[in-house]
Design a protein around this motif. Structure first.
Motif, PDB file in Angstrom:
ATOM      1  N   UNK A   1      81.310  37.647  38.748  1.00 52.19           N
ATOM      2  CA  UNK A   1      82.354  36.615  38.974  1.00 52.19           C
ATOM      3  C   UNK A   1      82.697  36.478  40.130  1.00 52.19           C
TER       4      UNK A   1
ATOM      5  N   UNK B   1      89.891  45.131  35.471  1.00 48.36           N
ATOM      6  CA  UNK B   1      89.238  44.288  36.278  1.00 48.36           C
ATOM      7  C   UNK B   1      87.558  44.097  36.009  1.00 48.36           C
TER       8      UNK B   1
ATOM      9  N   UNK C   1      86.010  44.471  33.271  1.00 51.78           N
ATOM     10  CA  UNK C   1      85.816  43.668  32.133  1.00 51.78           C
ATOM     11  C   UNK C   1      86.159  42.377  32.397  1.00 51.78           C
ATOM     12  N   UNK C   2      87.079  41.789  33.288  1.00 50.02           N
ATOM     13  CA  UNK C   2      87.320  40.538  33.528  1.00 50.02           C
ATOM     14  C   UNK C   2      85.969  39.863  34.458  1.00 50.02           C
TER      15      UNK C   2
ATOM     16  N   UNK D   1      83.017  40.983  35.253  1.00 46.77           N
ATOM     17  CA  UNK D   1      81.435  41.122  35.068  1.00 46.77           C
ATOM     18  C   UNK D   1      81.169  40.470  33.907  1.00 46.77           C
ATOM     19  N   UNK D   2      79.820  39.849  34.005  1.00 47.49           N
ATOM     20  CA  UNK D   2      79.468  38.868  32.907  1.00 47.49           C
ATOM     21  C   UNK D   2      79.054  39.579  31.772  1.00 47.49           C
TER      22      UNK D   2
ATOM     23  N   UNK E   1      81.368  45.199  30.001  1.00 48.45           N
ATOM     24  CA  UNK E   1      82.659  45.449  29.447  1.00 48.45           C
ATOM     25  C   UNK E   1      82.908  46.648  28.696  1.00 48.45           C
TER      26      UNK E   1
ATOM     27  N   UNK F   1      78.536  37.314  27.898  1.00 45.66           N
ATOM     28  CA  UNK F   1      79.416  36.935  27.376  1.00 45.66           C
ATOM     29  C   UNK F   1      80.203  35.618  27.408  1.00 45.66           C
TER      30      UNK F   1
ATOM     31  N   UNK G   1      86.157  36.295  29.122  1.00 44.85           N
ATOM     32  CA  UNK G   1      86.536  36.764  30.359  1.00 44.85           C
ATOM     33  C   UNK G   1      87.988  36.199  30.645  1.00 44.85           C
TER      34      UNK G   1
ATOM     35  N   UNK H   1      95.208  40.672  31.753  1.00 47.94           N
ATOM     36  CA  UNK H   1      95.138  41.339  33.089  1.00 47.94           C
ATOM     37  C   UNK H   1      96.341  40.771  34.047  1.00 47.94           C
TER      38      UNK H   1
END
Lengths: 302, 211, 614
Positions: free
Chosen positions: B87, B135, B137-138, B140-141, B146, B203, C594, C601
Motif C-alpha cells: 500500500x 505498520x 499489517x496495515x 501490506x496486502x 499480516x 486481504x 487494512x 494503529x
C-alpha cells in the motif's frame, strides 16, 4: 327507619317527575297530563304482560333488579330525614357515585344485549356522557370535601353556611344532574327519535314490570340528585322539638326546596333545546370548570 | 554486546520494512528473531536465570527455525507470486518507520525516568517493534504479511517483557510461545483456505464480501 | 461468600410481592394445562412449562434479592424469559416483530437502570441494599435527582408508563394467554416493586417534585392507556392498553406516597402507598382473570378481533360470568375489589389536599378528577368489550361455533374470579395487612392507623395531626349485602306479580329481519370517544366505492383508523435519526481489514503522542 326512607323515596320520586312535566306543559300553555301520571304509568306497566327479545340473555333479565337496587341503595346513603343517615357507615359520597355507575354499567350492557342498533347507540352515548360526567362530579365532591373535611354525605347535609364554593358547586352539580337524569340539553325524555335518544334508546326493548323498575330507578336517582343540590343551596337544620306549627313549616320548607330545584329544572328544559351529542363535551367541560372554580373558592375559603 | 544485538534487531526490522517479496520478509523476520534470541541469551547470562536460558532456547527453535520454515512451506504450497503487495512504497515506509523510531524513543525516555539508559533503549526498540509490526499489517496486502506483522509485534512484546522485568513468569512465557506457534499454524491453514477459495490471498479483496 | 440471608430479603414488602406473584401464576399455571392442550406439540408444551417455571422463579428472585447483582441478574433473566414467551408463536411474523420491539425497549430500560445502579454503587462501594441505603443518604442533592430520574425511566419502561409504553400493546397480546396474564398481572408490577424498593427504601425521597413528576406521568398514562384501549378492537391489545392505564392508577398511589413523604406527612404517605399497593394486587388479580378469559375466548373462536365475536354468553356461559366479574372490577364497580382501591386512591388525594396549601390542593383535586375520568372511560371500554364479545348474536362463523373451554381453564379463571370478590368484600382486613407492609417500607409505626375490619373508616385523627376533618366511611360487606337484599326484594316482587311473559324477535322497525349485521359494532360504539378525543387521536377514514355504473354502487367499504401519536411523533423520528446516524457511521466501515487495522494503529499512535505531550 331504613325501610321508611326507602318507601319515601319510592313513593315520592315519581311525583317529582310528574311535577316537572306538569310545569313544563303549563309553561308551554298546555293543559298537560296529571302530576300523578308517572304513578299511572308505573301501575300500568306493572300490570301488563312482558315481551322479551329472543336474542337476550340473563344480563337483560337481571339488569332491572340491579339498576333499581343500586338506585335505592344510593338513596339510602343520604340522610333524608334522619341525621346521620341510617346507612352512613356503608358508604360516602364517592361510594354513591360508584353505586350509581354500577346500575348504569348494567343498563348499558342490557342495551347491547338485544342486538338492535338502537340499543348500541344508546349504550354508546350513555357511556360517553357518563364518563365525561365523572371528572366534573369528582370536582364537586372535592369542593364539598374541602369545605367540610369529609366525603361523608351526612356531614354536609346539616345546617351550614352558604358559601360561594357551595353555590358554584351546586350549579355544577345541577348541570351534571341534567346530564345524569337524561334531561333536556343533554337528552330528551319526550322523544323517540333515533338520532337523539340516549336513555330511551337503551330501554327500548324493555316492557312490562321490568320497564317499570327501570323507570322507577331513574326517578329515584333524579330525586337523590335534587336532594343533594337542594341541600347545598338551602341548608337546613333540624326542627326545634315540640312546636307543631314550627315542625309543619320546617317540613314544608324541607320538601319545598326540592320542588324549587324541580322548578328550575323544568324552566331550563323549557327554555333550552337539546344539544348535539358532541356539544355535550363542551357542556360537561363547563361543568368541570365550574367544579374547579368551586374548588378554588373552597381553597380561598369564600 | 547487548547494543550490538539491539542494533541487529533494528536493522533486521528495517530490512523487513524495505522487503518487497515474501521471502525477503520472512528472511528479515528470521534475522530479527535470531538477534532477539541473542539479546535474551545475554540477559539470561547477565542475570544468571536458568529459566531465561530455556526461553531463549525455545525462541531459537520456534521463531528462528520452525515458524519461518512453516511459512516457506505455505508459500510453496499455495504457489503465490513473490510480491507482497504494498500500500505504501518502501521509501515512504522507511520514512514512516523512522518516525515511529523517534516516537518510540521519545515515549520510552519519558517512561523511564529513573531507569538506566540502556533499559530505555531496549524499551524504545521493543515499542518500535510493536509499531512496525502493526505498520506491516496495515500497509501490506497479502495475508501472510499480516501473519508476519503479528509475529513482529509479538517479538516486540517479548523484548519489552524481558527488558523490564527480566522476562515474564516462566509458564506464561512458555504458554505464549505455544500460542504463537499454534496461531501461526492456524493462520497458515487459513491463508491456504483463503487461497483455495479465492485463488489469491489479498486481504484487501475480502471487502467484496461485505453486504 | 454466598450467604443466603445476606443476598435475600424477606421483609413485608417482598412477602407481599411474593404473594402477588404466586397467586396469579398458580392460577395461570392451572389454566395453561387446558390452554396448551391441542394447541401445541408435546415438546413445545414441555418447553412452555419449563419457561413458565423459570419465569416465575426469576420474578421471585427480583422481589427477594437484597443485592444489586442478584437483582439485576434476576431482572434480566425475567426480561429474557418473557421475550421467549413473546416469540413463542414464532411462525407468525408479528410475533417476531413484537419480540424485537420488546427486547430492544426493555434493554434500553435496563441500560438506564444500570446507570443508576452504578451511580449508587459508586457511593456505597457495596452491593448490599442496607449498605446502599446508608450511603445514599449522604449523597448530594444533584446526584440523587439524577439517580431518581434514571430509576424512573428504567423502571418506567418496564412498567409501561407513557411514553415508554410502546412495547406493551405489542408484546403482551402476542404471548400465550396464560403468560399474557402473568406479564400484565405480575411482571410489570415488579417494576413498581423496584420503584418502591429503590426510591422509597434505598434512595430516600427528598424533593416534592419527584412525587409530582410521578403523579403527572401517572395521570398521562391513565388517560392515554384508556383512550387507546377504547379504540382497540383486538381483545388482548385492549387489555394490554388497560394495563398501561392501571399502572398509572397504581403509580398515582405510589407517587402520592412520595409526595407525602417529602412533605413530611408520614401517615398519609403510608395511606397513599396502601392505596397503590391495594390497586396493584387488585390489578394483578382482575387483569390476570381478564387475560385468561380473553385467552379462552380466543381459543374458542380462533380470532382476537372483537368484531367477529358476539353472542358468546350463550355458548360460553362460565367464561362470560368470569369476564363480567373482571370487567366490573376493572371498571371500579362496587362491591368488587377495583372499587375499593380506586376509592382509597381518591381518598388519598382528598386527604392530601386537606394537608397542603393553595395551588397544590387544586392540583391534587384535578388529579383526582382525571382519575375519575379514567374510571368512567374504563367502564365505557368494558361495556364495549363485554357487550360486543358476549352479548347479542354471533357476528361470524367463528363465534357461531365457539364452545365452552375445558375444566382446567375454567378452574384457573374461577380462582381469580373468587379472589376478585374476596378482595372486594374483605377490604378492611386487607387494608390492615397492607398498612403493615407500607408502614414497614416507609419506616413508620403503622399501629396508630387503625381501621376496623368491616368498615374502612378513615380515622382522621390518626392519619393527620393537625387539621380539621371528619371520618369517612365505606363498608364493603354491608354494601354488598344491601345491594343483594334490595335486588332480591325486587326479584321477589317481580315473581309474585307473575305477569305473562313471551319471547319474540327484537323490535326491527317493521323491517323483516334483524340479523347480526344490524348490531352495533365496537367501532361504532367507540365513535363518540374517537370524535371527542380527536385532538389526540387524529382519526381519519378511507372510503371506497365499487361502482357498476354511475348510479349503482355495488360495494362500499369504510375504514377508520386513529393515528398512533407516540409512534408517529416520538418513535419514528427517533428511529429515523438513529438510522441516519448509523448510515453515517457505515461510511467508515468499508470492510477492508487494512483500514480497520489502520484505525487501531492511528489510535495507538495518537495515544503515544498524547502521552508524550504530558
Amino acid at each position: 327507619m331504613i325501610i321508611l326512607q326507602a318507601l319515601v323515596f319510592i313513593v315520592s320520586a315519581p311525583f317529582l317527575s310528574g311535577l316537572i312535566t306538569k310545569i313544563k306543559n303549563n309553561l308551554r300553555m298546555r293543559q298537560g297530563e296529571s302530576i300523578l301520571q308517572p304513578y299511572y304509568n308505573l301501575a300500568k306497566l306493572s300490570l301488563k304482560s312482558e315481551v322479551l327479545s329472543e336474542t337476550t340473555s340473563w344480563i337483560f333479565k337481571i339488569t332491572p333488579y340491579i339498576l333499581l337496587a343500586s338506585s335505592l341503595a344510593g338513596a339510602l346513603l343520604i340522610p333524608l330525614f334522619i341525621y346521620p343517615a341510617p346507612l352512613r357507615g356503608i358508604g360516602d359520597f364517592l361510594a354513591l357515585i360508584f353505586i350509581f355507575s354500577l346500575g348504569r354499567f348494567f343498563l348499558s350492557l342490557a342495551a347491547l344485549d338485544a342486538g338492535s342498533s338502537f340499543g348500541g347507540m344508546g349504550s354508546s352515548r350513555e357511556m360517553f356522557i357518563s364518563s365525561l360526567v365523572e371528572p366534573a362530579l369528582c370536582m364537586v365532591v372535592f369542593s364539598i370535601f374541602l369545605q367540610f373535611g369529609s366525603t361523608d354525605i351526612s356531614v354536609f347535609c346539616g345546617a351550614h353556611q352558604i358559601t360561594a364554593a357551595s353555590l358554584i358547586g351546586a350549579v355544577a352539580l345541577f348541570l351534571i344532574c341534567l346530564a345524569e337524569c337524561a334531561r333536556i340539553p343533554v337528552d330528551n325524555q319526550e322523544t323517540h327519535l333515533e338520532l337523539t335518544m340516549v336513555q330511551e334508546a337503551m330501554i327500548l326493548e324493555y316492557s312490562g314490570m321490568r320497564l317499570a323498575f327501570i323507570e322507577l330507578a331513574a326517578y329515584i336517582k333524579q330525586m337523590v340528585f335534587f336532594f343533594l343540590i337542594a341541600q347545598l343551596i338551602f341548608p337546613i337544620s333540624l326542627p326545634a322539638k315540640g312546636n307543631f306549627i314550627g315542625l309543619l313549616f320546617w317540613g314544608l320548607w324541607y320538601s319545598g326546596r326540592i320542588f324549587i330545584v324541580a322548578l328550575i329544572t323544568a324552566l331550563v328544559e323549557v327554555s333550552l333545546a337539546k344539544m348535539r351529542l358532541f356539544r355535550v363535551v363542551d357542556y360537561l367541560g363547563f361543568a368541570f370548570l365550574l367544579g374547579i372554580i368551586a374548588v378554588i373558592c373552597a381553597v380561598i375559603g369564600v | 554486546m547487548q547494543e550490538i544485538t539491539l542494533i541487529g534487531i533494528l536493522i533486521s526490522t528495517c530490512l523487513m520494512v524495505v522487503a518487497k517479496s515474501l521471502l525477503a520478509l520472512i528472511r528479515g523476520f528470521r534475522w530479527q528473531s535470531f538477534f532477539l534470541f541473542l539479546a535474551t541469551f545475554l540477559i539470561a547470562w547477565k542475570e544468571a536465570q536458568p529459566s531465561l536460558y530455556i526461553i531463549a532456547g525455545l525462541l531459537l527453535v520456534i521463531k528462528v527455525v520452525l515458524i519461518p520454515q512453516l511459512l516457506y512451506k505455505i508459500i510453496k504450497k499455495i504457489k503465490v507470486g513473490q510480491g507482497l503487495g504494498l500500500f505504501v512504497n518502501t521509501q515512504l515506509s522507511l520514512f514512516f518507520v523512522l518516525l515511529f523510531a523517534y516516537l518510540a524513543w521519545d515515549f520510552s525516555s519519558q517512561l523511564i525516568v529513573y531507569g538506566s539508559h540502556a533499559q530505555a533503549g531496549i524499551i524504545a526498540i521493543a515499542l518500535f517493534l510493536v509499531l512496525v509490526g502493526f505498520f506491516l499489517m496495515v500497509s501490506r496486502i497479502t495475508a501472510l504479511a499480516q501473519v508476519v506483522g503479528l509475529l513482529v509485534m509479538e517479538n516486540g512484546l517479548f523484548l519489552l517483557a524481558s527488558a523490564v522485568s527480566g522476562g515474564m513468569p516462566f509458564f506464561v512465557e512458555i504458554a505464549i510461545f505455544f500460542d504463537v506457534f499454534v496461531s501461526v499454524v492456524i493462520m497458515g491453514s487459513f491463508v491456504y483456505r483463503i487461497n483455495k477459495f479465492f485463488t489469491h490471498i489479498d486481504v484487501d479483496k475480502l471487502s467484496h464480501l461485505r453486504g | 461468600m454466598f450467604n443466603l440471608s445476606a443476598n435475600f430479603i424477606f421483609d413485608p414488602l417482598s412477602i407481599f410481592f411474593i404473594f402477588v406473584i404466586l397467586i396469579v401464576s398458580s392460577a395461570a399455571a392451572l389454566y395453561s394445562h387446558g390452554y396448551l392442550k391441542n394447541a401445541y406439540t408435546f415438546p413445545r408444551k414441555v418447553f412452555a412449562w419449563v419457561l413458565l417455571l423459570i419465569f416465575v422463579c426469576s420474578m421471585l428472585l427480583v422481589v427477594t434479592g437484597s443485592n444489586l447483582l442478584v437483582f439485576i441478574i434476576a431482572w434480566e433473566l425475567m426480561s429474557l424469559v418473557s421475550y421467549f414467551f413473546v416469540v413463542f408463536d414464532f411462525q407468525y411474523n408479528r410475533s417476531i416483530q413484537a419480540g424485537m420491539i420488546y427486547i430492544v425497549i426493555t434493554h434500553i430500560g435496563t441500560a438506564f437502570l444500570l446507570a443508576a445502579f452504578l451511580m449508587i454503587y459508586q457511593a456505597a462501594h457495596s452491593f448490599d441494599f442496607i449498605a446502599l441505603k446508608d450511603a445514599c443518604h449522604l449523597l448530594p442533592m444533584q446526584t440523587r435527582n439524577t439517580i431518581f430520574l434514571l430509576l424512573l425511566i428504567g423502571f418506567g419502561t418496564k412498567a409501561g408508563i407513557v411514553p415508554m409504553h410502546i412495547w406493551l400493546p405489542y408484546a403482551h397480546p402476542q404471548a400465550p394467554s396464560h403468560i399474557s396474564s402473568i406479564m400484565s398481572g405480575v411482571m410489570i408490577k415488579t417494576a413498581i416493586y423496584g420503584m418502591i424498593r429503590f426510591i422509597f427504601f434505598i434512595l430516600g425521597i427528598t424533593s416534592p417534585w419527584w412525587g409530582i413528576l410521578v403523579l403527572i406521568l401517572a395521570i398521562i398514562s391513565c388517560l392515554v392507556g384508556v383512550i387507546y384501549a377504547l379504540m382497540e378492537h383486538d381483545i388482548k391489545k385492549l387489555l394490554a392498553y388497560h394495563s398501561v392505564e392501571n399502572i398509572g392508577i397504581i403509580l398515582l398511589g405510589v407517587g402520592l406516597g412520595m409526595f407525602f413523604v417529602s412533605m413530611n406527612l408520614p401517615y398519609l404517605a403510608v395511606f397513599a402507598l396502601v392505596a397503590g399497593l391495594y390497586h396493584l394486587i387488585n390489578h394483578a388479580i382482575f387483569k390476570g382473570l381478564l387475560f385468561l378469559c380473553a385467552g379462552s375466548v380466543c381459543k374458542a373462536t380462533g380470532t382476537r378481533n372483537m368484531e367477529k365475536m358476539g353472542g358468546l354468553i350463550k355458548r360460553m356461559p362460565h367464561t362470560a360470568v368470569y369476564f363480567l366479574i373482571g370487567a366490573m372490577a376493572i371498571s371500579a364497580l362496587p362491591p368488587l375489589n377495583g372499587f375499593v382501591s380506586e376509592w382509597l386512591t381518591l381518598q388519598a388525594f382528598f386527604l392530601g389536599a386537606l394537608n397542603t396549601l393553595g395551588g397544590t390542593k387544586v392540583f391534587l383535586g384535578i388529579c383526582a378528577a382525571m382519575l375519575a375520568l379514567t374510571g368512567g372511560l374504563a367502564a365505557a371500554c368494558f361495556v364495549k368489550a363485554f357487550g360486543i364479545i358476549f352479548l347479542a348474536q354471533p357476528r361470524s362463523q367463528y363465534a357461531e361455533s365457539a364452545r365452552e373451554v375445558s375444566w382446567s381453564m375454567k378452574a384457573g379463571m374461577f380462582i381469580l374470579a373468587a379472589l376478585v370478590i374476596i378482595f372486594g368484600l374483605a377490604a378492611g382486613s386487607i387494608v390492615k395487612l397492607l398498612i403493615k407492609v407500607s408502614a414497614a417500607t416507609l419506616g413508620v409505626d403503622g399501629s396508630a392507623l387503625n381501621l376496623s375490619a368491616y368498615n374502612l373508616t378513615l380515622n382522621l385523627q390518626a392519619l393527620m395531626p393537625g387539621p380539621v376533618g371528619k371520618d369517612s366511611y365505606l363498608s364493603l360487606p354491608y354494601l354488598a349485602a344491601l345491594l343483594v337484599i334490595l335486588g332480591a326484594i325486587f326479584f321477589v316482587i317481580y315473581r309474585l306479580a307473575k305477569r305473562k311473559s313471551l319471547t319474540y324477535k327484537t323490535w326491527d322497525c317493521g323491517y323483516y329481519k334483524v340479523g347480526s349485521r344490524n348490531e352495533y359494532t365496537a367501532t361504532a360504539f367507540s365513535k363518540p370517544f374517537r370524535i371527542a378525543f380527536s385532538f389526540f387521536l387524529f382519526p381519519y377514514h378511507k372510503t371506497q366505492k365499487v361502482r357498476e355504473s354511475f348510479y349503482h354502487v355495488k360495494a362500499f367499504s369504510y375504514e377508520t383508523h386513529t393515528t398512533p401519536v407516540f409512534k408517529k411523533y416520538v418513535y419514528y423520528p427517533l428511529l429515523a435519526w438513529i438510522l441516519k446516524f448509523a448510515r453515517l457511521l457505515r461510511r467508515i466501515q468499508p470492510g477492508s481489514i487494512h483500514l480497520y487495522l489502520a484505525y487501531i494503529f492511528a489510535v495507538i499512535i495518537l495515544l503515544i503522542m498524547f502521552i508524550n505531550k504530558f
